[in-house]
Design a protein around this motif. Structure first.
Motif, mmCIF file in Angstrom:
data_model
loop_
_atom_site.group_PDB
_atom_site.id
_atom_site.type_symbol
_atom_site.label_atom_id
_atom_site.label_comp_id
_atom_site.label_asym_id
_atom_site.label_seq_id
_atom_site.Cartn_x
_atom_site.Cartn_y
_atom_site.Cartn_z
ATOM 1 N N CYS A 1 0.860 -1.186 0.000
ATOM 2 C CA CYS A 1 0.000 0.000 0.000
ATOM 3 C C CYS A 1 0.892 1.230 0.000
ATOM 4 C CB CYS A 1 -0.913 -0.002 1.225
ATOM 5 S SG CYS A 1 -1.916 1.492 1.398
ATOM 6 N N VAL A 2 0.649 2.142 -0.935
ATOM 7 C CA VAL A 2 1.448 3.363 -1.059
ATOM 8 C C VAL A 2 0.560 4.576 -0.833
ATOM 9 C CG1 VAL A 2 2.976 4.711 -2.529
ATOM 10 C CG2 VAL A 2 2.898 2.233 -2.783
ATOM 11 N N PHE A 3 0.970 5.429 0.097
ATOM 12 C CA PHE A 3 0.300 6.712 0.294
ATOM 13 C C PHE A 3 1.099 7.772 -0.452
ATOM 14 C CE2 PHE A 3 -1.534 4.264 3.652
ATOM 15 C CZ PHE A 3 -2.778 4.815 3.883
ATOM 16 N N GLY A 4 0.446 8.397 -1.437
ATOM 17 C CA GLY A 4 1.100 9.394 -2.278
ATOM 18 C C GLY A 4 1.343 8.838 -3.674
ATOM 19 N N THR A 5 1.433 9.754 -4.615
ATOM 20 C CA THR A 5 1.710 9.359 -6.006
ATOM 21 C C THR A 5 2.747 10.289 -6.631
ATOM 22 O OG1 THR A 5 -0.141 10.724 -6.793
ATOM 23 C CG2 THR A 5 -0.599 8.387 -6.379
ATOM 24 N N GLY A 6 3.465 11.031 -5.808
ATOM 25 C CA GLY A 6 4.466 11.961 -6.312
ATOM 26 C C GLY A 6 5.793 11.285 -6.600
ATOM 27 N N GLN B 1 -1.833 -1.247 -3.986
ATOM 28 C CA GLN B 1 -2.909 -0.277 -3.866
ATOM 29 C C GLN B 1 -2.287 1.069 -3.501
ATOM 30 O OE1 GLN B 1 -6.799 -1.583 -2.035
ATOM 31 N NE2 GLN B 1 -5.445 -3.119 -1.115
ATOM 32 N N TYR B 2 -2.777 2.129 -4.121
ATOM 33 C CA TYR B 2 -2.259 3.453 -3.788
ATOM 34 C C TYR B 2 -3.392 4.336 -3.282
ATOM 35 C CZ TYR B 2 -4.057 5.008 -8.366
ATOM 36 O OH TYR B 2 -4.864 5.300 -9.444
ATOM 37 N N VAL B 3 -3.028 5.269 -2.415
ATOM 38 C CA VAL B 3 -3.992 6.166 -1.788
ATOM 39 C C VAL B 3 -3.639 7.596 -2.155
ATOM 40 C CG1 VAL B 3 -5.002 6.945 0.390
ATOM 41 C CG2 VAL B 3 -4.232 4.570 0.151
ATOM 42 N N THR B 4 -4.615 8.332 -2.665
ATOM 43 C CA THR B 4 -4.425 9.752 -2.969
ATOM 44 C C THR B 4 -5.201 10.588 -1.959
ATOM 45 O OG1 THR B 4 -6.279 9.738 -4.531
ATOM 46 C CG2 THR B 4 -4.087 9.301 -5.429
ATOM 47 N N SER B 5 -4.808 11.844 -1.810
ATOM 48 C CA SER B 5 -5.410 12.684 -0.775
ATOM 49 C C SER B 5 -6.912 12.887 -1.002
ATOM 50 C CB SER B 5 -4.705 14.040 -0.717
ATOM 51 O OG SER B 5 -4.764 14.687 -1.973
ATOM 52 N N GLY B 6 -7.307 12.994 -2.264
ATOM 53 C CA GLY B 6 -8.715 13.214 -2.561
ATOM 54 C C GLY B 6 -9.445 11.990 -3.062
ATOM 55 N N GLY B 7 -8.777 10.851 -3.064
ATOM 56 C CA GLY B 7 -9.397 9.622 -3.532
ATOM 57 C C GLY B 7 -9.526 9.528 -5.042
ATOM 58 N N GLU B 8 -8.765 10.376 -5.768
ATOM 59 C CA GLU B 8 -8.872 10.389 -7.229
ATOM 60 C C GLU B 8 -7.860 9.430 -7.855
ATOM 61 O OE1 GLU B 8 -5.736 13.293 -6.047
ATOM 62 O OE2 GLU B 8 -7.780 12.808 -5.376
ATOM 63 N N ASP C 1 -10.612 2.216 0.282
ATOM 64 C CA ASP C 1 -10.626 2.641 1.682
ATOM 65 C C ASP C 1 -9.211 2.519 2.230
ATOM 66 O OD1 ASP C 1 -12.553 2.968 4.309
ATOM 67 O OD2 ASP C 1 -10.804 1.727 4.745
ATOM 68 N N ARG C 2 -8.694 3.583 2.778
ATOM 69 C CA ARG C 2 -7.288 3.579 3.198
ATOM 70 C C ARG C 2 -7.014 2.604 4.332
ATOM 71 N NH1 ARG C 2 -5.611 9.371 4.085
ATOM 72 N NH2 ARG C 2 -6.720 9.579 2.108
ATOM 73 N N ASN C 3 -7.938 2.491 5.293
ATOM 74 C CA ASN C 3 -7.712 1.559 6.387
ATOM 75 C C ASN C 3 -7.773 0.110 5.917
ATOM 76 O OD1 ASN C 3 -7.257 3.329 8.625
ATOM 77 N ND2 ASN C 3 -9.446 3.785 8.677
ATOM 78 N N ASP C 4 -8.689 -0.183 5.027
ATOM 79 C CA ASP C 4 -8.765 -1.534 4.471
ATOM 80 C C ASP C 4 -7.503 -1.856 3.675
ATOM 81 O OD1 ASP C 4 -11.248 -1.866 5.593
ATOM 82 O OD2 ASP C 4 -12.366 -1.520 3.724
ATOM 83 N N ALA C 5 -6.990 -0.858 2.942
ATOM 84 C CA ALA C 5 -5.775 -1.078 2.152
ATOM 85 C C ALA C 5 -4.589 -1.383 3.051
ATOM 86 C CB ALA C 5 -5.492 0.137 1.281
ATOM 87 N N VAL D 1 3.377 -4.531 3.223
ATOM 88 C CA VAL D 1 4.288 -3.390 3.237
ATOM 89 C C VAL D 1 3.477 -2.123 3.004
ATOM 90 C CG1 VAL D 1 6.222 -2.249 2.076
ATOM 91 C CG2 VAL D 1 6.255 -4.740 2.401
ATOM 92 N N VAL D 2 3.676 -1.128 3.837
ATOM 93 C CA VAL D 2 3.004 0.170 3.696
ATOM 94 C C VAL D 2 4.077 1.231 3.512
ATOM 95 C CG1 VAL D 2 1.517 1.889 4.789
ATOM 96 C CG2 VAL D 2 1.047 -0.557 5.117
ATOM 97 N N ILE D 3 3.945 2.030 2.460
ATOM 98 C CA ILE D 3 4.878 3.114 2.168
ATOM 99 C C ILE D 3 4.134 4.426 2.312
ATOM 100 C CG2 ILE D 3 6.307 4.198 0.387
ATOM 101 C CD1 ILE D 3 6.611 1.365 -0.852
ATOM 102 N N THR D 4 4.654 5.324 3.151
ATOM 103 C CA THR D 4 4.049 6.643 3.306
ATOM 104 C C THR D 4 5.006 7.684 2.740
ATOM 105 O OG1 THR D 4 4.927 6.937 5.548
ATOM 106 C CG2 THR D 4 2.773 5.896 5.348
ATOM 107 N N ALA D 5 4.591 8.338 1.682
ATOM 108 C CA ALA D 5 5.445 9.315 1.000
ATOM 109 C C ALA D 5 4.604 10.538 0.649
ATOM 110 C CB ALA D 5 6.062 8.702 -0.250
ATOM 111 N N THR D 6 4.177 11.242 1.699
ATOM 112 C CA THR D 6 3.326 12.419 1.542
ATOM 113 C C THR D 6 4.044 13.637 2.110
ATOM 114 O OG1 THR D 6 2.215 12.281 3.701
ATOM 115 C CG2 THR D 6 1.366 10.863 1.928
ATOM 116 N N THR D 7 3.342 14.733 2.204
ATOM 117 C CA THR D 7 3.932 15.957 2.762
ATOM 118 C C THR D 7 3.918 15.976 4.287
ATOM 119 O OG1 THR D 7 1.812 17.085 2.537
ATOM 120 C CG2 THR D 7 3.383 17.329 0.720
ATOM 121 N N GLY D 8 3.421 14.901 4.909
ATOM 122 C CA GLY D 8 3.484 14.801 6.365
ATOM 123 C C GLY D 8 2.509 15.692 7.093
#
Length: 323
Positions: free
Chosen positions: A136-141, A162-169, A189-193, A199-206
């Motif tokens: 699961c990846v948070f962010g797409t940058g 599975q990837y998660v975007t801030s607006g679900g787009e 759903d981010r929690n389900d993902a 493995v969970v990768i968080t690569a957002t602006t924090g």
């Protein structure tokens, strides 16, 4: 004093194609081991907010036995989004430690991206279960993309993502970058993902916690990239207390990383794992977190091979820099 001294300039178009993943991985591994053995020094970090809304930082260090000395001036400028430019900006400089003369100035954006991706990949390789196949990846940058690149490269199993975007787009370009290498889709759903991932990768602006703590199952590995400044976080409260924590640098992690929110917790530096000074063994139910804040030594070991390669191949622009 010599009057024929030169300064080598390496721009993005020279640096980016030269960042072969195997060489970047080797350089980052070396940086972590040098740090563990205290053969390389990391000087005090500069990280401060500017009146322009940007964040400016300097990471510097040296390796005396290799005559390696330099710094990276870097930061985050959110206003660049409106200008069509990268939000992160970085420049690396190498110096002769005997004279203080600059040897090379190079674009640091591509170096930062690659060395951070390689660091995350090494952490995943060390800490994730070998049978891990769900990411699961948070962010797409830029950083989300390179973290996923190295994870797919170093995990032995073919993965679903599975990837998660801030607006679900949907992020069609992000998906297209990995077509053929994994099955990739937008998380509903981010929690389900998170609950369904190894493995969970968080690569957002924090900007805040990205999911609920109880979504993380025993045995999950998390690679955390976005917390690199005081006040930033990506993990929910209470998760670190359940995890085995690995960091690149203990002091930095506790001051600007995820560990700033629980500085009393024990941590292991990844260099100690790579150097054999600490055990990388983990039980099947351990939750592991790799809290990455970035070491100057990573930038310097990568910059060193780029500088040497440029000299050998005649790349870059050499300008007069007389004493």
């Amino acid at each position: 004093m010599p009057t024929d001294a030169k300064l080598l300039l390496l721009d993005r178009d020279v640096v980016a194609p030269s960042l072969q993943p195997d060489r970047v991985l080797a350089a980052v591994r070396e940086a972590f081991i040098l740090h563990s053995q205290r053969a390389g020094r990391v000087f005090p970090l500069v990280r401060t907010k500017l009146h322009t809304g940007g964040v400016f930082g300097i990471k510097s260090g040296d390796v005396a036995s290799q005559d390696l000395l330099g710094f990276k001036a870097a930061g985050f400028w959110p206003g660049n989004r409106g200008l069509g430019g990268d939000l992160h900006q970085a420049t690396i400089a190498l110096f002769d430690p005997h004279t203080g003369r600059p040897l090379c100035i190079m674009d640091g954006n591509a170096v930062t991206t690659a060395r951070t991706g390689a660091a995350g990949g090494l952490g995943t390789q060390l800490l994730a279960h070998p049978e891990s196949s769900r990411i699961c990846v948070f962010g797409t940058g830029v950083q989300a993309r390179v973290q996923l690149e190295y994870a797919l490269m170093l995990l032995p199993q073919r993965c679903t993502v599975q990837y998660v975007t801030s607006g679900g787009e949907l992020a069609p370009s992000f998906e297209a970058a990995f077509q053929g290498r994994c099955a990739i889709s937008l998380a509903r759903d981010r929690n389900d993902a998170v609950a369904g991932s190894d493995v969970v990768i968080t690569a957002t602006t924090g900007g805040g916690a990205l999911f609920d703590a109880d979504a993380v199952r025993p045995g999950t590995h998390l690679t955390c990239v976005g917390s690199d400044t005081v006040g930033k976080r990506e993990l929910p409260e209470g998760l670190l207390q359940r995890a085995r924590i690995v960091v690149d640098d203990l002091n930095q992690a506790r001051s600007i990383g995820e560990c700033q929110w629980a500085p009393e917790l024990p941590c292991t530096e990844i260099g100690d794992l790579l150097a054999g000074a600490a055990s990388a063994g983990r039980s099947a139910n351990d939750i592991t977190v790799f809290d990455m804040t970035g070491l100057a030594l990573q930038d310097l070991t990568v910059a060193r091979f780029l500088y040497r390669q440029a000299i050998e191949k005649g790349l870059g622009t050499s300008v007069a820099w007389p004493w």
